[in-house]
Design an enzyme around this catalytic site. Structure first.
Site, mmCIF file in Angstrom:
data_model
loop_
_atom_site.group_PDB
_atom_site.id
_atom_site.type_symbol
_atom_site.label_atom_id
_atom_site.label_comp_id
_atom_site.label_asym_id
_atom_site.label_seq_id
_atom_site.Cartn_x
_atom_site.Cartn_y
_atom_site.Cartn_z
ATOM 1 C CG ASP A 204 -0.142 0.180 2.540
ATOM 2 O OD1 ASP A 204 1.099 0.290 2.518
ATOM 3 O OD2 ASP A 204 -0.796 0.214 3.599
ATOM 4 C CG ASP A 206 1.584 3.134 4.699
ATOM 5 O OD1 ASP A 206 0.462 2.687 4.955
ATOM 6 O OD2 ASP A 206 2.554 2.409 4.377
ATOM 7 C CG ASP A 283 -3.568 2.739 5.376
ATOM 8 O OD1 ASP A 283 -4.671 2.536 4.818
ATOM 9 O OD2 ASP A 283 -3.038 1.923 6.144
HETATM 10 N N1 DCP Z 1 2.442 -0.046 11.676
HETATM 11 C C1 DCP Z 1 2.748 -0.697 12.855
HETATM 12 N N2 DCP Z 1 1.928 -1.656 13.343
HETATM 13 C C2 DCP Z 1 0.819 -2.000 12.675
HETATM 14 C C3 DCP Z 1 0.495 -1.373 11.474
HETATM 15 C C4 DCP Z 1 1.334 -0.382 10.995
HETATM 16 O O1 DCP Z 1 3.756 -0.419 13.472
HETATM 17 N N3 DCP Z 1 0.033 -2.959 13.173
HETATM 18 C C5 DCP Z 1 3.335 0.990 11.150
HETATM 19 C C6 DCP Z 1 4.653 0.434 10.736
HETATM 20 C C7 DCP Z 1 4.542 0.289 9.262
HETATM 21 C C8 DCP Z 1 3.610 1.403 8.890
HETATM 22 O O2 DCP Z 1 2.770 1.573 10.011
HETATM 23 O O3 DCP Z 1 5.762 0.431 8.612
HETATM 24 C C9 DCP Z 1 2.817 1.100 7.680
HETATM 25 O O4 DCP Z 1 2.201 -0.181 7.751
HETATM 26 P P1 DCP Z 1 2.180 -1.149 6.510
HETATM 27 O O5 DCP Z 1 1.350 -2.316 6.887
HETATM 28 O O6 DCP Z 1 1.767 -0.400 5.296
HETATM 29 O O7 DCP Z 1 3.689 -1.645 6.406
HETATM 30 P P2 DCP Z 1 4.859 -1.222 5.435
HETATM 31 O O8 DCP Z 1 4.549 0.064 4.756
HETATM 32 O O9 DCP Z 1 6.088 -1.277 6.265
HETATM 33 O O10 DCP Z 1 4.933 -2.405 4.405
HETATM 34 P P3 DCP Z 1 4.281 -2.528 2.950
HETATM 35 O O11 DCP Z 1 5.398 -2.242 2.011
HETATM 36 O O12 DCP Z 1 3.814 -3.934 2.862
HETATM 37 O O13 DCP Z 1 3.158 -1.552 2.838
HETATM 38 MG MG MG Z 2 2.805 0.361 3.645
#
Ligand code: DCP
Ligand code: MG
Length: 359
Positions: A204, A206, A283
């Site tokens: 996604d 963010d 998001d």
């Molecule tokens: N986050 C967190 N705990 C969660 C959800 C989110 O700490 N339960 C924080 C850390 C993540 C950020 O929000 O880095 C964004 O969540 P993502 O699920 O989008 O994760 P990423 O952006 O790191 O990975 P992706 O590349 O799959 O989107």
């Molecule tokens: Mg993400």
């Protein structure tokens, strides 16, 4: 002189937030296997086991060399018996039977497909699995009751399975900036999550949004989503209000990774060519300026890095860290910070830049 492998191992710290973890590392052949077992434990609602495998994988990501034999693992933290057995088998035979049978299993594959649907968590997926359902198609075929998020999740399933590229994230950034500028001049927008850590794809996109004049950010999200809606750019959106209250959420609250910012879970319609478009998960999070440093740290990830920061704060420093604030239980006060660097300093941690938080 260059430290030998054992000396390197001795330098590997216990908490992921004490280590530098680059995006590209030397041990994917091991970490991917351990992460399958971590994921499977999560599907079976075994959080302790899931975190243990994830920590083990994370330690290997921080090593400056490829693991060649079990000797290389001497003095490394976080490697439990089970993880060591799996690693040993992969080093000796090229693969682990447990990992391969997990990967092939009906349950693992179905849980992966079902939790891969936007709006579906482990609990719901598990219920469906036990009812004999295996895929989004099965849900449609059997006419399952779906909430609004899940309906969108099924409808855009194929698009949302495709990784979002950095180029696509940049296009979405421009759109979000335009939307925010139009409704609140002077607002600041920051690309967060995996892309801030330097990933070239993500599941996604963010964003974190704030305004230097505290209070100006209140009620911002509906204005942004209305603007996007009017431009026909939204396929789905659900906004949750800011519910953070310092007195209630600070010291009294158990460490939890769900924050309480005004937040919008959305699906954008992204133009990919003159005649083509795709759905992308986006998001949006709005933070008051005074919490922006904490929100930035909390939304950069990785998830394990965040988890380890909170564990470090609680267990080693008697502090409670969230995406809103840092509370010092010894001094009974909130520690204010304007930058991520200041937060690391309060926590007695060396500053780790986003590109090395890929734990
Ligand atoms: N986050 C967190 N705990 C969660 C959800 C989110 O700490 N339960 C924080 C850390 C993540 C950020 O929000 O880095 C964004 O969540 P993502 O699920 O989008 O994760 P990423 O952006 O790191 O990975 P992706 O590349 O799959 O989107
Ligand atoms: Mg993400």
């Amino acid at each position: 002189t260059k430290p030998n492998i054992d000396q390197t191992a001795m330098l590997v710290k216990t908490y992921a937030c004490q280590r530098r973890t680059p995006l590209k590392h030397h041990n994917s052949f091991l970490t991917e296997a351990l992460e399958i077992l971590s994921q499977n434990a999560e599907y079976n609602d075994n959080e302790g086991r899931s975190v243990a495998f994830r920590r083990a994988a994370s330690v290997l990501k921080a090593l400056p060399h490829r693991v060649k034999n079990m000797e290389d693992l001497r003095s490394l933290p976080c490697l439990g018996d089970h993880s060591q057995r799996v690693i040993k088998e992969i080093l000796e035979d090229g693969s682990s039977r447990e990992v391969e049978s997990t990967r092939q299993s009906d349950q693992f594959q179905a849980m992966k497909a079902l939790t891969g649907i936007f709006g579906v968590g482990v609990r719901t997926a598990d219920r469906w699995f036990r009812e004999g359902l295996r895929s989004p198609d099965d849900l449609v075929r059997t006419g399952q009751q779906l909430n609004r998020a899940q309906q969108a999740g099924v409808q855009y399933y194929d698009d949302l399975q495709k990784p979002v590229t950095k180029a696509e994230a940049d296009v979405i950034s421009d759109i979000v900036e335009k939307a925010v500028r139009a409704v609140l001049p002077g607002a600041e927008i920051r690309l967060m999550g995996g892309f801030r850590r330097g990933k070239d794809v993500g599941h996604d996109v963010d964003f974190l949004i704030t305004h230097p004049e505290e209070g100006k950010e209140e009620g911002l999200m509906p204005k942004i989503t209305n603007w996007l809606e009017e431009q026909g750019l939204l396929l789905y959106e659900k906004t949750t209000r800011n519910s953070y209250l310092e007195k209630m959420d600070g010291p009294a609250r158990a460490p939890n990774n769900m924050d309480r910012f005004e937040r919008c879970f959305s699906i954008f319609k992204l133009q990919t060519g003159s005649e083509t478009e795709r759905a992308v998960r986006v998001d949006l999070v709005v933070s008051p300026y005074s919490q922006f440093a904490f929100a930035t740290l909390g939304w950069t990830g990785s998830k394990l890095f965040e988890r380890e920061l909170r564990r470090w704060a609680g267990q080693e420093k008697h502090m409670s860290l969230s995406s809103h604030a840092l509370y010092d239980s010894k001094q009974n006060l909130y520690l204010r910070a304007k930058t991520e660097e200041e937060i690391f300093a309060f926590l007695d941690l060396e500053f780790i830049p986003p590109s090395e938080r890929n734990a």
